[in-house]
Write an enzyme that holds these catalytic residues in place. Structure first.
Site, short mmCIF file in Angstrom:
data_model
loop_
_atom_site.label_atom_id
_atom_site.label_comp_id
_atom_site.label_asym_id
_atom_site.label_seq_id
_atom_site.Cartn_x
_atom_site.Cartn_y
_atom_site.Cartn_z
N LEU A 1 0.81 -1.22 0.04
CA LEU A 1 0.25 -0.18 0.07
C LEU A 1 0.87 1.41 0.09
CD1 LEU A 1 -2.35 -1.28 3.27
CD2 LEU A 1 -2.74 -0.86 0.45
N PRO A 2 0.22 2.35 -0.22
CA PRO A 2 0.86 3.35 -0.13
C PRO A 2 1.73 4.13 0.67
CG PRO A 2 -1.13 4.30 -1.32
CD PRO A 2 -1.41 2.48 -0.82
N THR B 1 6.32 0.91 1.70
CA THR B 1 7.16 1.03 2.26
C THR B 1 6.75 2.55 3.87
OG1 THR B 1 9.22 1.67 0.77
CG2 THR B 1 9.13 3.67 2.51
N LYS C 1 15.72 0.48 4.03
CA LYS C 1 14.72 0.77 3.42
C LYS C 1 15.06 2.18 2.99
CE LYS C 1 11.43 1.56 -0.45
NZ LYS C 1 12.42 1.00 -2.04
N LYS D 1 7.11 11.03 0.56
CA LYS D 1 7.09 10.34 1.16
C LYS D 1 8.36 8.89 2.01
CE LYS D 1 6.31 6.27 0.78
NZ LYS D 1 5.86 4.40 0.81
#
Ligand code: NAD
Length: 304
Positions: free
Chosen positions: A65-66, A96, A171, A246
């Site tokens: 998901l975003p 992420t 990440k 983000k």
């Protein structure tokens, strides 16, 4: 073979789910986008009407998901799925997100008798399609052994970064570096073009010189230099600029928590924020070259 619930079938999740089907797993999928669901249904996946229905008899739940808020709402919200997943099942959270969100989901999962790994990926949409992603995994080693066959159907490099949340921390570090490298690559190419160089020639030179890097080699930001990259299809179908923004925000948050200086990461974040503010948020992040190239032109430089 496992029965897998897959939630989030976007630029990354769509091809990752297709690779799980190709490997022989059965899938129950859910996304808010009917077009994304149709692609998976046509390939043989079962389409669920909501996330709870998708996870109800899964051995493994994968989510892509975003951002943190989508993941927290999927697992922990009022209609969160944690309590609906079969005890003993394994959650692979591949989005992420903030390290603390991954830890919160892992804690809730553990309380419900579920194993959970944060397993964010690198490799872009090309890696998702080819099944060559790199997974950065946080969580217990025995859960990683259980997850290995599923992860290897979608990727080829698995790294155990440490305990819950460590995959996300790795990440976040990687993507801060990627954001800096893409902005730097775009800046060098814009400078060359402003001084009359052909971006193809300059890219060839830098690919064999000390400025060589991933953005230049496999994700060139200038349209027409490379086939099959977002720059050559109107900056679509890649890694959204607002998703990079983000991730740079997650890096800033991690830096503040640890009192660690990230001067280049902050500078890159501001560049992507400027470009997003000018309306480019839905484009691929390599469109950052438009911001820098425009400036060269405004200052009397060469072609854009
Ligand atoms: P995307 O925007 O293409 O896809 C996200 C999908 O999630 C969309 O299909 C959307 O409809 C779906 N979705 C949103 N809310 C939902 C909900 N509540 N329930 C079900 N589905 C929902 O994003 P992406 O590029 O696939 O990225 C996904 C994640 O992977 C992000 O965290 C991103 O940072 C990360 N990532 C992306 C790339 C890349 O190159 N695109 C590379 C590595 C990691």
């Amino acid at each position: 073979m496992s029965h897998i619930a897959f939630i989030g079938l976007g630029n990354m999740g769509g091809p990752m789910a297709l690779n799980l089907l190709k490997a022989g797993h059965t899938l129950s999928v859910f996304d808010l986008s009917p077009a994304a669901l149709k692609t998976l249904a046509d390939a043989g996946a079962g389409v669920a009407t909501n996330a709870i229905a998708a996870v109800s008899d899964a051995d493994v739940v994968v989510s892509m998901l975003p951002a943190s808020r989508h993941v927290e709402s999927l697992y922990l919200g009022r209609d969160g799925v944690i309590g609906r997943i079969r005890p003993g099942a394994l959650i692979l959270e591949c989005s992420t997100i903030a390290t603390r969100s991954a830890v919160a989901v892992a804690k809730a999962a553990g309380e419900a008798g579920l194993a959970m790994l944060d397993a964010p990926v690198s490799g872009g949409t090309g890696g998702a399609i080819a099944g060559t992603l790199t997974f950065m995994v946080g969580g217990p080693a025995d859960a990683l052994e259980r997850a290995r066959p599923v992860l290897l159907a979608m990727g080829k490099n698995l790294f155990h970064a440490g305990e819950h949340g460590a995959g996300q921390t790795a990440k976040i570090c990687n993507n801060m570096l990627l954001g800096i490298l893409m902005a730097g690559t775009a800046e060098a190419l814009a400078l060359g073009m402003a001084n009359g160089l052909d971006p193809r020639v300059l890219s060839d030179i830098m690919c064999k010189s000390s400025g060589r890097n991933w953005a230049l080699e496999v994700y060139n930001p200038v349209p027409g230099v490379m086939d099959n990259v977002p720059a050559s299809r109107g900056y679509s179908g890649g890694f959204g600029l607002d998703l990079m923004l983000k991730d740079l925000g997650l890096a800033a948050e991690a830096a503040m928590g640890a009192k660690s200086p990230i001067p280049l990461g902050e500078l890159a974040r501001n560049l992507y924020a400027l470009h997003s503010g000018a309306g480019a948020g839905a484009l691929d992040f390599s469109s950052i070259v438009q911001l820098l190239n425009k400036r060269s032109a405004a200052a009397g430089g060469g072609p854009q």
